[in-house]
Design a protein around this motif. Structure first.
Motif, PDB file in Angstrom:
ATOM      1  N   UNK A 130       0.588  -1.082  -0.566  1.00 55.42           N
ATOM      2  CA  UNK A 130       0.385   0.373  -0.648  1.00 55.42           C
ATOM      3  C   UNK A 130       0.708   1.688   0.473  1.00 55.42           C
ATOM      4  N   UNK A 131       0.643   2.285  -0.872  1.00 61.52           N
ATOM      5  CA  UNK A 131       1.364   3.303  -0.924  1.00 61.52           C
ATOM      6  C   UNK A 131       0.465   4.334  -0.810  1.00 61.52           C
ATOM      7  N   UNK A 132       1.083   5.614  -0.154  1.00 63.31           N
ATOM      8  CA  UNK A 132       0.162   6.380   0.247  1.00 63.31           C
ATOM      9  C   UNK A 132       0.270   7.687  -1.004  1.00 63.31           C
ATOM     10  N   UNK A 133      -0.536   8.619  -1.133  1.00 65.97           N
ATOM     11  CA  UNK A 133      -1.374   8.998  -2.670  1.00 65.97           C
ATOM     12  C   UNK A 133      -0.023  10.473  -2.749  1.00 65.97           C
ATOM     13  N   UNK A 155      -1.674  16.875 -11.743  1.00 75.34           N
ATOM     14  CA  UNK A 155      -2.959  15.962 -12.447  1.00 75.34           C
ATOM     15  C   UNK A 155      -4.237  16.484 -12.113  1.00 75.34           C
ATOM     16  N   UNK A 156      -5.228  15.001 -11.963  1.00 75.68           N
ATOM     17  CA  UNK A 156      -6.377  15.723 -11.461  1.00 75.68           C
ATOM     18  C   UNK A 156      -6.127  16.334  -9.632  1.00 75.68           C
ATOM     19  N   UNK A 157      -6.979  16.879  -8.903  1.00 75.57           N
ATOM     20  CA  UNK A 157      -7.030  17.038  -7.725  1.00 75.57           C
ATOM     21  C   UNK A 157      -7.459  17.133  -6.437  1.00 75.57           C
ATOM     22  N   UNK A 158      -7.444  16.025  -5.451  1.00 75.61           N
ATOM     23  CA  UNK A 158      -8.030  15.549  -4.791  1.00 75.61           C
ATOM     24  C   UNK A 158      -8.593  16.130  -2.872  1.00 75.61           C
ATOM     25  N   UNK A 159     -10.033  15.429  -2.985  1.00 75.70           N
ATOM     26  CA  UNK A 159      -9.764  16.316  -1.478  1.00 75.70           C
ATOM     27  C   UNK A 159      -9.321  16.206  -0.397  1.00 75.70           C
ATOM     28  N   UNK A 160      -9.092  16.817   0.544  1.00 78.07           N
ATOM     29  CA  UNK A 160      -8.214  16.173   1.548  1.00 78.07           C
ATOM     30  C   UNK A 160      -7.966  15.146   1.694  1.00 78.07           C
ATOM     31  N   UNK A 161      -9.629  14.828   2.176  1.00 77.90           N
ATOM     32  CA  UNK A 161      -9.540  13.194   3.042  1.00 77.90           C
ATOM     33  C   UNK A 161      -9.148  11.885   1.785  1.00 77.90           C
ATOM     34  N   UNK A 162      -8.358  12.252   1.148  1.00 75.09           N
ATOM     35  CA  UNK A 162      -8.122  11.252  -0.146  1.00 75.09           C
ATOM     36  C   UNK A 162      -7.091  10.547   0.342  1.00 75.09           C
ATOM     37  N   UNK A 217       1.679  16.609   2.094  1.00 76.05           N
ATOM     38  CA  UNK A 217       0.199  16.531   2.369  1.00 76.05           C
ATOM     39  C   UNK A 217      -0.794  17.380   1.537  1.00 76.05           C
ATOM     40  N   UNK A 218      -1.930  17.357   1.522  1.00 80.70           N
ATOM     41  CA  UNK A 218      -3.315  17.300   1.549  1.00 80.70           C
ATOM     42  C   UNK A 218      -2.785  18.756   0.739  1.00 80.70           C
ATOM     43  N   UNK A 219      -2.364  19.696   1.441  1.00 82.57           N
ATOM     44  CA  UNK A 219      -1.822  21.110   1.050  1.00 82.57           C
ATOM     45  C   UNK A 219      -0.848  21.418   0.556  1.00 82.57           C
ATOM     46  N   UNK A 220       0.319  20.205   0.660  1.00 82.25           N
ATOM     47  CA  UNK A 220       1.862  20.699   0.396  1.00 82.25           C
ATOM     48  C   UNK A 220       1.669  19.420  -0.831  1.00 82.25           C
ATOM     49  N   UNK A 221       1.937  19.917  -2.401  1.00 81.86           N
ATOM     50  CA  UNK A 221       2.627  19.484  -3.036  1.00 81.86           C
ATOM     51  C   UNK A 221       3.411  19.014  -3.159  1.00 81.86           C
TER      52      UNK A 221
END
Ligand code: SAM
Ligand code: SF4
Length: 317
Positions: free
Chosen positions: A183-186, A192-199, A301-305
């Protein structure tokens, strides 16, 4: 060869193409136009491998894009395998062409493959890959087993709200089958496609959903994977946590992009152009890339690309 932080760099990931027969939403834009004309030629890739092997790099992974769409890939693998000093050549693939190619790849020296599979559901597979057929991957997996590739590892990108409900089922595969599920963390990388934070869920969710997993150690395993086993499991479960865990301290790798750039770090923008270099110039460029490996990548993180300026199909994972 050691880098500035004492890490032994013995592993090169080689992306042989940016092209792919899938368009996974986290990896490639839907309308991506692969730039095949920029790809390094076979002779040039083999020269890089020779230079890398002369510096003590012994492990090579062929990746992409999808490596099996590159014309002549089997011959290229055989040539890389035959370079003096090369101990291991492996491949990461989406598996769709393994049915036709697994036997020839094995004969060319590819003893191990990682196959990407994010879901066991046909419809969800079509959705995440933008049109892929899961049956081709499953047939490819069978062909890899039949060809004697061992171990076979499945790569599953964990995506909250998409496949977290399948974690138990995917981990259970390792009880009955002699394969590893990793299992690899997203990773938030590329345009590319922007995922919501919950992803963006941490790998610890796997341990919550499958409490039976017991930690094991395997020195032969990649420096970035934490390994677990189910009771009586034939295979293993691996967790790769680029967001929630800092594994940079044991990073042992460089990356070569299909268009001929060395990347000291997956998540850095730094690249060293090596197209057109030969012999000692290539050795020098590889040494420079090793010397430029950062101690660690910046926070993700979700907010730090990622600071990498490429989509993942243009790096190779
Ligand atoms: N096409 C091959 C495949 O899919 O296995 C090889 C190339 S692919 C870029 C290599 C690996 O990177 C795959 O396992 C894929 O799931 C993973 N990957 C791509 N984009 C990712 C992302 N944003 N986060 C985490 N893993 C990613
Ligand atoms: Fe292609 Fe692999 Fe990227 Fe999916 S993850 S689009 S299969 S390169």
């Amino acid at each position: 060869m050691k880098d500035s932080f004492g890490r032994e760099i013995n592993y090169l990931r080689i992306s042989v193409t940016e092209d792919c027969n899938h368009r996974c939403v986290y990896c490639m834009p839907a309308n991506a136009v692969p730039r095949s004309w920029t790809a390094m030629k076979d002779d040039d890739i083999v020269e890089v491998v020779e230079a890398a092997a002369s510096l003590g790099i012994t492990k090579f992974r062929i990746t992409g894009g999808e490596p099996l769409v590159r014309p002549g890939i089997v011959d290229l693998c055989a040539r890389i395998h035959d370079v003096k000093g090369v101990k291991e050549v492996t491949m990461t693939t989406n598996g769709t062409r393994l049915k036709e190619m697994a036997k020839d790849l094995k004969a060319a020296g590819i003893n191990r493959v990682n196959i990407s599979l994010d879901t066991l559901d046909e419809k969800k597979f079509r959705q995440i890959t933008r049109g892929g057929d899961i049956n081709k991957v499953l047939e490819g997996m069978d062909a890899a087993f039949a060809a004697g590739m061992d171990p076979i590892k499945l790569n599953t990108v964990l995506i909250g709200g998409f496949n977290d409900d399948e974690i138990f089922k995917l981990a259970e595969l390792t009880r009955s089958c002699p394969l590893d599920v990793r299992f690899i963390e997203l990773m938030p990388i590329g345009d590319v496609h922007q995922f919501p934070e919950q992803a963006y869920i941490p790998c610890s969710v796997v341990l919550e959903k499958v409490p039976e997993l017991v930690r094991i150690n395997d020195k032969a395993e990649s420096s970035v994977t934490r390994l677990y086993k189910l009771n009586n499991g034939r295979g293993r479960v691996g967790l790769i946590s680029p967001l929630s865990c800092d594994f940079c301290g044991s990073c042992n790798r460089l990356r070569l992009t299909a268009d001929g750039c060395l990347k000291p770090c997956l998540h850095s923008f730094e690249e060293i152009h090596i197209k057109g270099l030969h012999g000692s110039e290539l050795q020098w460029a590889l040494k420079l890339a090793i010397a430029h490996k950062p101690k660690a990548h910046a926070a993700l993180s979700a907010t730090e690309r990622s600071q990498s300026r490429r989509d993942m199909n243009r790096i190779g994972g």
